[in-house]
Scaffold this active site. Structure first.
Site, short mmCIF file in Angstrom:
data_model
loop_
_atom_site.label_atom_id
_atom_site.label_comp_id
_atom_site.label_asym_id
_atom_site.label_seq_id
_atom_site.Cartn_x
_atom_site.Cartn_y
_atom_site.Cartn_z
N SER A 188 62.51 29.87 13.46
CA SER A 188 61.14 29.36 13.30
C SER A 188 60.98 28.31 12.22
CB SER A 188 60.19 30.53 13.05
OG SER A 188 60.53 31.16 11.85
N HIS A 216 58.94 33.89 18.90
CA HIS A 216 58.39 32.53 18.92
C HIS A 216 58.60 31.84 20.27
CE1 HIS A 216 56.85 31.67 14.91
NE2 HIS A 216 57.82 32.41 14.44
N LYS A 247 51.67 36.60 18.41
CA LYS A 247 51.82 35.14 18.41
C LYS A 247 51.19 34.58 19.69
CE LYS A 247 55.35 34.96 14.89
NZ LYS A 247 56.50 35.81 14.60
C1 LIG Z 1 56.79 36.94 13.67
C2 LIG Z 1 58.13 37.50 13.93
C3 LIG Z 1 58.38 38.87 13.85
C4 LIG Z 1 57.32 39.84 13.40
O1 LIG Z 1 56.37 40.07 14.37
P1 LIG Z 1 55.12 40.98 14.03
O2 LIG Z 1 54.69 41.52 15.32
O3 LIG Z 1 54.11 40.11 13.37
O4 LIG Z 1 55.61 42.04 13.09
C5 LIG Z 1 59.64 39.33 14.18
N1 LIG Z 1 60.63 38.49 14.54
C6 LIG Z 1 60.43 37.16 14.61
C7 LIG Z 1 61.56 36.27 15.02
C8 LIG Z 1 59.19 36.62 14.29
O5 LIG Z 1 59.02 35.30 14.33
#
Ligand SMILES: *Cc1c(COP(=O)(O)O)cnc(C)c1O
Length: 400
Positions: A188, A216, A247
């Site tokens: 990311s 992502h 997301k």
């Molecule tokens: C945002 C993200 C997470 C965490 O996700 P949440 O549901 O907010 O805990 C885990 N892994 C990756 C690669 C992320 O980008």
């Protein structure tokens, strides 16, 4: 003793501040969206938002809000239970089946967050005689999950297939029973996509399992928004897929793991963040059912997202900015110097564009950047306005 503890906390905070690493949260007073109200320099201002994970613009989608409200009317507010006691509704199972079906797995299991999914996935599935081979840039939750598991650990240089092969050989030489390769689908900070085709080929060669965290990507990358395994043509080779509802999939909260029915059933019995944490709320699940309807029918949103990304990228390049190459709607604008990057983000806020600067230790020293994230909800006019603000500020600070 207590005094010494509080003095140490103060010293640590000062240290964080001195290194310029202190995180200060900005308060938003509107729904999350392509344009939001923030408090800045003594007043509420409408600003363009280019730093949310709101890729499809669903975070303030009216159909989702309505679905959440309607579900709350029917099912109430909270579950007040973990899943296995009295915290499983038909909606929980419906959403788990929906996720599994969409992503092409036998079943899935919901967690309070993807952080918990990654934190809980390894320990029940692997033992000391097994091996986890993990990309060096994997998300913090994977790193923590691996730490909680007794398996042997191997780390490969980010997306370096020679190193991955070397680590697979190491694991083999160490007598690993099961080998699991773990990678983010998208890294990311760069918006780079994992080389899943090559990873899966190596997994075949060394008889390894593959796990991808597609936080992502699910909902917008790959045909039909099915994520990086589909994008890379290896959807049927990825054994375990984790992701988030926080997301692109509505931006609420919740995480999940997709796998075979038996693996999921074992996780229901053994994954500690699942067993010992409250069930997701009905409102969230009702909205998620709606989210999947929109995602399944979401080619229009996905096209708009990538059109916006192309428009932003083309104009920023023309203006003379140094962008990391890529096809993901994360578009990092490279600045180099950490101080300059944070100055630039601050100056952009003065121009009513909300973006975030990232510097060491989140990215390597000397590679500070402003990470922009596109949203399907942005209009052409809003994208153009952001580019104009970048151009003005970039000239002011001598970057272009
Ligand atoms: C945002 C993200 C997470 C965490 O996700 P949440 O549901 O907010 O805990 C885990 N892994 C990756 C690669 C992320 O980008």
């Amino acid at each position: 003793m207590r005094e010494e503890f509080y003095a140490r906390i103060n010293a640590t905070l000062e240290d964080i501040r001195d290194q310029g690493l202190e995180k200060v949260e900005r308060e938003i007073k509107s729904p999350q969206g392509p344009e939001i109200s923030v408090f800045h320099k003594g007043e509420h201002r409408r600003v363009l938002n280019f730093c949310a994970n709101n890729y499809l613009g669903l975070a303030d989608n009216k159909a989702l809000v309505d679905a959440a409200k309607a579900t709350m009317d029917e099912y109430g507010y909270g579950m007040a239970s973990v899943r296995f006691i009295c915290g499983t509704t038909d909606l929980h199972r419906r959403v788990e089946k929906e996720i599994a079906d969409f992503l092409g797995y036998e079943d899935s299991i919901l967690f309070a967050a993807c952080f918990d999914a990654n934190g809980g996935v390894f320990e029940p599935l692997l033992r000391a005689e097994d091996a986890i081979i993990s990309d060096a840039l994997n998300h913090a939750s994977i790193i923590d999950g691996v730490r909680l598991c007794k398996a042997m650990r191997y780390r490969f240089v980010n997306s370096d297939m020679d190193d991955l092969e070397k680590q697979l050989k190491h694991a083999g030489a160490d007598g690993a029973r099961t080998k699991l390769i773990v990678t983010d689908g998208v890294f990311s900070m760069d918006g780079y996509i994992a080389k899943l085709d090559k990873i899966c080929a190596l997994a075949d060669k060394y008889d390894a399992l593959v796990m991808v965290d597609d936080a992502h990507a699910t909902g917008f990358m790959g045909a039909g928004g099915k994520g990086t395994p589909t994008h890379c043509g290896v959807a049927d080779r990825v054994d375990i897929l984790t992701g988030t509802l926080g997301k692109a999939l509505g931006g609420g909260m919740g995480g999940y793991i997709c796998a075979t029915e038996k693996v999921v059933h074992l996780l229901r019995n053994r994954a500690r963040p699942y067993l010992f944490s409250n069930a997701l709320t009905p409102a969230l699940l009702g909205a998620t059912v709606k989210t999947f309807e929109l995602i399944r029918d979401g080619d229009g949103l996905r096209q708009q997202l990538f059109r916006n990304a192309d428009r932003f990228r083309a104009q920023m390049e023309k203006a003379g900015f140094d962008l990391l190459p890529g096809e993901h709607p994360i578009i990092p604008v490279m600045i180099g110097d950490a101080k300059k990057a944070s100055e630039m983000a601050a100056a952009l806020m003065d121009e009513d564009v909300y973006v975030t600067a990232f510097s060491f230790p989140v990215v390597p020293k000397g590679l500070a950047r402003i990470r922009t994230q596109m949203c399907a909800g942005h209009s052409d006019e809003q994208v153009d306005r952001a580019v104009a603000a970048f151009t003005k500020v970039g000239k002011d600070i001598g970057l272009i």
